[in-house]
Scaffold this motif. Sequence first.
Motif, PDB file in Angstrom:
ATOM      1  N   UNK A 180       8.603  14.923  11.557  1.00 46.75           N
ATOM      2  CA  UNK A 180       7.997  14.240  12.692  1.00 46.75           C
ATOM      3  C   UNK A 180       8.733  12.932  13.006  1.00 46.75           C
ATOM      4  N   UNK A 181       9.118  12.203  11.976  1.00 50.98           N
ATOM      5  CA  UNK A 181       9.848  10.950  12.182  1.00 50.98           C
ATOM      6  C   UNK A 181      11.198  11.235  12.826  1.00 50.98           C
ATOM      7  N   UNK A 182      11.912  12.254  12.316  1.00 53.11           N
ATOM      8  CA  UNK A 182      13.219  12.619  12.873  1.00 53.11           C
ATOM      9  C   UNK A 182      13.078  13.008  14.349  1.00 53.11           C
ATOM     10  N   UNK A 183      12.050  13.791  14.663  1.00 52.70           N
ATOM     11  CA  UNK A 183      11.842  14.216  16.046  1.00 52.70           C
ATOM     12  C   UNK A 183      11.544  13.011  16.934  1.00 52.70           C
ATOM     13  N   UNK A 184      10.711  12.113  16.462  1.00 49.90           N
ATOM     14  CA  UNK A 184      10.339  10.940  17.244  1.00 49.90           C
ATOM     15  C   UNK A 184      11.553  10.034  17.498  1.00 49.90           C
ATOM     16  N   UNK A 185      12.478   9.993  16.529  1.00 49.46           N
ATOM     17  CA  UNK A 185      13.672   9.162  16.671  1.00 49.46           C
ATOM     18  C   UNK A 185      14.823   9.896  17.359  1.00 49.46           C
ATOM     19  N   UNK A 186      14.588  11.164  17.683  1.00 49.51           N
ATOM     20  CA  UNK A 186      15.632  11.937  18.353  1.00 49.51           C
ATOM     21  C   UNK A 186      16.757  12.349  17.416  1.00 49.51           C
ATOM     22  N   UNK A 187      16.471  12.459  16.159  1.00 48.72           N
ATOM     23  CA  UNK A 187      17.478  12.878  15.175  1.00 48.72           C
ATOM     24  C   UNK A 187      17.400  14.383  14.980  1.00 48.72           C
ATOM     25  N   UNK A 188      18.498  15.005  14.526  1.00 51.65           N
ATOM     26  CA  UNK A 188      18.436  16.436  14.240  1.00 51.65           C
ATOM     27  C   UNK A 188      17.436  16.711  13.114  1.00 51.65           C
ATOM     28  N   UNK A 189      16.913  17.937  13.107  1.00 50.51           N
ATOM     29  CA  UNK A 189      15.910  18.312  12.111  1.00 50.51           C
ATOM     30  C   UNK A 189      16.429  18.113  10.695  1.00 50.51           C
ATOM     31  N   UNK A 190      17.693  18.418  10.462  1.00 50.79           N
ATOM     32  CA  UNK A 190      18.306  18.211   9.154  1.00 50.79           C
ATOM     33  C   UNK A 190      19.654  17.558   9.382  1.00 50.79           C
ATOM     34  N   UNK A 191      20.101  16.714   8.458  1.00 45.72           N
ATOM     35  CA  UNK A 191      21.426  16.130   8.621  1.00 45.72           C
ATOM     36  C   UNK A 191      22.474  17.248   8.661  1.00 45.72           C
ATOM     37  N   UNK A 192      23.422  17.096   9.586  1.00 44.68           N
ATOM     38  CA  UNK A 192      24.432  18.139   9.735  1.00 44.68           C
ATOM     39  C   UNK A 192      25.546  18.011   8.704  1.00 44.68           C
ATOM     40  N   UNK A 193      25.792  16.806   8.238  1.00 43.29           N
ATOM     41  CA  UNK A 193      26.818  16.627   7.200  1.00 43.29           C
ATOM     42  C   UNK A 193      26.264  15.710   6.135  1.00 43.29           C
ATOM     43  N   UNK A 194      26.809  15.853   4.961  1.00 41.13           N
ATOM     44  CA  UNK A 194      26.433  14.983   3.858  1.00 41.13           C
ATOM     45  C   UNK A 194      27.418  13.820   3.843  1.00 41.13           C
ATOM     46  N   UNK A 195      26.925  12.601   3.870  1.00 41.04           N
ATOM     47  CA  UNK A 195      27.832  11.465   3.871  1.00 41.04           C
ATOM     48  C   UNK A 195      28.693  11.467   2.612  1.00 41.04           C
ATOM     49  N   UNK A 196      29.960  11.161   2.774  1.00 38.88           N
ATOM     50  CA  UNK A 196      30.898  11.074   1.664  1.00 38.88           C
ATOM     51  C   UNK A 196      30.980   9.627   1.181  1.00 38.88           C
TER      52      UNK A 196
END
Length: 107
Positions: A88-104
């Motif tokens: 819900x937080x991700x949707x409200x902030x306009x972020x993708x449902x899951x991170x697309x990449x893992x930060x290196x």
Amino acid sequence: MMTWNYRVFREENGDYIIREVFYDADDTILGCTAEAVEPMGRTIEELATSIADFHAALALPVLTLADIPQPAHDRPTRPQRQTFSSAEVRAKLGLPAKPTTIPQKPS
């Protein structure tokens, strides 16, 4: 200024116990401990003082829980706060449902 002392209580079952009783500045009883207290001290002298204080309680009138004023109102409860799932937080902030990449880690 609040003060306290030990007092003897007669329980409903007829037993006698000692509780701490708390007083306001004009010696009006504010409340007492829910459970019985016992003598204690970090040194023999402190233990002796505690026992003397218990002995002094025997000279005071015996109380019952009916002698202790009950609070006029219940403790206020905290308002319930609304909670959100991470989706819900991700949707409200306009972020993708899951991170697309893992930060290196930077090298």
